[in-house]
Design a protein around this motif. Structure first.
Motif, PDB file in Angstrom:
ATOM      1  N   ARG A 162      16.209  67.535  51.012  1.00 48.97           N
ATOM      2  CA  ARG A 162      15.764  66.985  52.300  1.00 48.97           C
ATOM      3  C   ARG A 162      14.261  67.129  52.480  1.00 48.97           C
ATOM      4  N   LEU A 205      25.331  80.617  50.511  1.00 45.55           N
ATOM      5  CA  LEU A 205      24.034  80.801  51.170  1.00 45.55           C
ATOM      6  C   LEU A 205      24.208  80.993  52.676  1.00 45.55           C
ATOM      7  N   ARG A 224      21.321  66.599  56.092  1.00 47.63           N
ATOM      8  CA  ARG A 224      21.877  66.603  54.731  1.00 47.63           C
ATOM      9  C   ARG A 224      22.571  65.271  54.448  1.00 47.63           C
ATOM     10  N   ALA A 276      15.593  74.875  50.387  1.00 45.05           N
ATOM     11  CA  ALA A 276      15.777  76.200  49.783  1.00 45.05           C
ATOM     12  C   ALA A 276      16.125  76.076  48.298  1.00 45.05           C
ATOM     13  N   THR A 330      17.348  74.096  57.615  1.00 45.11           N
ATOM     14  CA  THR A 330      16.284  73.293  58.227  1.00 45.11           C
ATOM     15  C   THR A 330      15.017  74.137  58.416  1.00 45.11           C
ATOM     16  N   ARG A 340      22.780  84.252  54.487  1.00 51.31           N
ATOM     17  CA  ARG A 340      21.898  84.162  55.663  1.00 51.31           C
ATOM     18  C   ARG A 340      22.503  84.912  56.849  1.00 51.31           C
ATOM     19  N   VAL A 399      13.389  73.917  55.128  1.00 59.61           N
ATOM     20  CA  VAL A 399      12.875  72.547  54.914  1.00 59.61           C
ATOM     21  C   VAL A 399      11.573  72.367  55.698  1.00 59.61           C
ATOM     22  N   ASN A 457      23.907  68.327  48.032  1.00 62.42           N
ATOM     23  CA  ASN A 457      24.188  67.912  49.408  1.00 62.42           C
ATOM     24  C   ASN A 457      24.372  66.403  49.540  1.00 62.42           C
TER      25      ASN A 457
HETATM   26  C1  LMR Z   1      20.442  74.864  52.518  1.00 58.35           C
HETATM   27  O1  LMR Z   1      21.327  75.203  53.303  1.00 58.35           O
HETATM   28  O2  LMR Z   1      19.368  75.461  52.427  1.00 58.35           O
HETATM   29  C2  LMR Z   1      20.683  73.696  51.611  1.00 58.35           C
HETATM   30  O3  LMR Z   1      21.861  73.038  51.984  1.00 58.35           O
HETATM   31  C3  LMR Z   1      19.535  72.754  51.539  1.00 58.35           C
HETATM   32  C4  LMR Z   1      19.250  72.043  52.846  1.00 58.35           C
HETATM   33  O4  LMR Z   1      18.996  70.828  52.807  1.00 58.35           O
HETATM   34  O5  LMR Z   1      19.228  72.673  53.901  1.00 58.35           O
END
Ligand code: LMR
Length: 295
Positions: A59, A127, A65, A202, A190, A131, A193, A97
């Protein structure tokens, strides 16, 4: 670095030789073999136990996504066709994605090829858990190593649902903390991003999370009977055909879906679960239709 990796096959359409040469100098027992271009795709997959698919475009700020669907759907479809032809028994870890749609795409492709095993197809949502664990530990001053938050639903925006009430060890949150943490976990991709400002999404935390999921899969393949991870898989825990939840892994793939996390949800979680279903359903149907239309 994992002693469970005997051979690492790297495939891409370009620039693989350098990455493979670089990695091959690490003093680990695993062999690194490079494969470049579609003419080498089949050989890269022969004899493989776990296929990790992070291919496609990332992205840019302002994109969802789902905005990646048009490019990444075709890439995923051709890769999974090759998996079906060359290593149909392998575990497939889907990272590309929009995961909410690429996993259903992979399932349809495998069905068309007559080799679909729902227990072996995984959307990597590790992930989200990584997080959630990090943010909760920070907010509540906990030792990170101890924190485990199940994250269910899917892997985009409001479809990412951290079940904070099921955090282990048991933690109490104010309503404001729940709202703030939930939104931060849902928007964490995001956040990256935007921080990368056009240079992608990421990669490092994603690689860390993917490595954890691969390691868990390899332990399960090796016969460890105590392996649990959250993953977006074919599921009957809700009325949706695909849903992320904690799963027990074995050498056959998904041994069991853990339903207990979805029992006794708080009112906040129940509302969020109801709210995510229409979006997740639409993303699943979009993936299924994409493959069926081309049949
Ligand atoms: C994420 O969660 O970091 C990945 O899915 C990449 C994204 O576009 O956010």
């Amino acid at each position: 670095m994992s002693p469970l990796v005997s051979t690492l096959h790297l495939y891409d359409i370009a620039n693989v030789k350098g990455v493979a040469a670089d990695l091959s100098h690490c003093n680990t027992p695993s062999q690194v073999v490079d494969f470049t271009g579609t003419s080498e795709l089949a050989s890269s997959l022969k004899g493989v136990d776990v296929v990790v698919i992070p291919a496609g475009v990332p992205r840019k700020p302002g994109m969802t996504r789902d905005d990646l669907f048009n490019i990444n759907a075709n890439i995923v479809k051709s890769l999974v066709e090759a998996v079906a032809d060359n290593c149909p028994e392998a575990f497939i870890h889907m990272i590309s994605n929009p995961v909410n749609s690429t996993v259903p795409i992979a399932a349809e492709v495998l069905k068309q090829k007559g080799v679909y095993d729902p227990k072996k197809l995984f959307g990597v949502t590790t992930l989200d858990v990584v997080r959630a664990n990090t943010f909760v530990a920070q907010k509540k001053n906990l030792k990170l190593i101890d924190v485990d938050v199940p994250v269910v639903g899917g892997h985009a925006g409001i479809t990412i649902l951290p079940l904070l009430s099921k955090t282990r060890p048991s933690v109490s949150f104010t309503d404001e903390e729940i709202q703030e943490l939930t939104v931060r976990i849902q928007n964490a991709g995001t956040e990256v991003v935007e921080a990368k400002a056009g240079a992608g999404s990421a990669t490092l935390s994603m690689a860390y999370a993917a490595a954890r999921f691969v390691e868990s899969s390899l332990r399960a393949l090796d016969g460890d009977g105590d392996v649990y991870e959250c993953s977006y898989v074919q599921s009957d825990l809700t009325d949706l055909p695909f849903f992320a939840s904690r799963v027990k892994l074995s050498n056959k793939g998904v041994e069991a879906l853990i339903s207990s996390d979805l029992q006794g949800l708080t009112e906040y979680e129940q509302k969020a679960l109801d709210a995510l279903k229409p979006e997740l359903k639409a993303s699943i149907e979009k993936g299924v239709t994409f493959v069926q239309k081309q049949a």
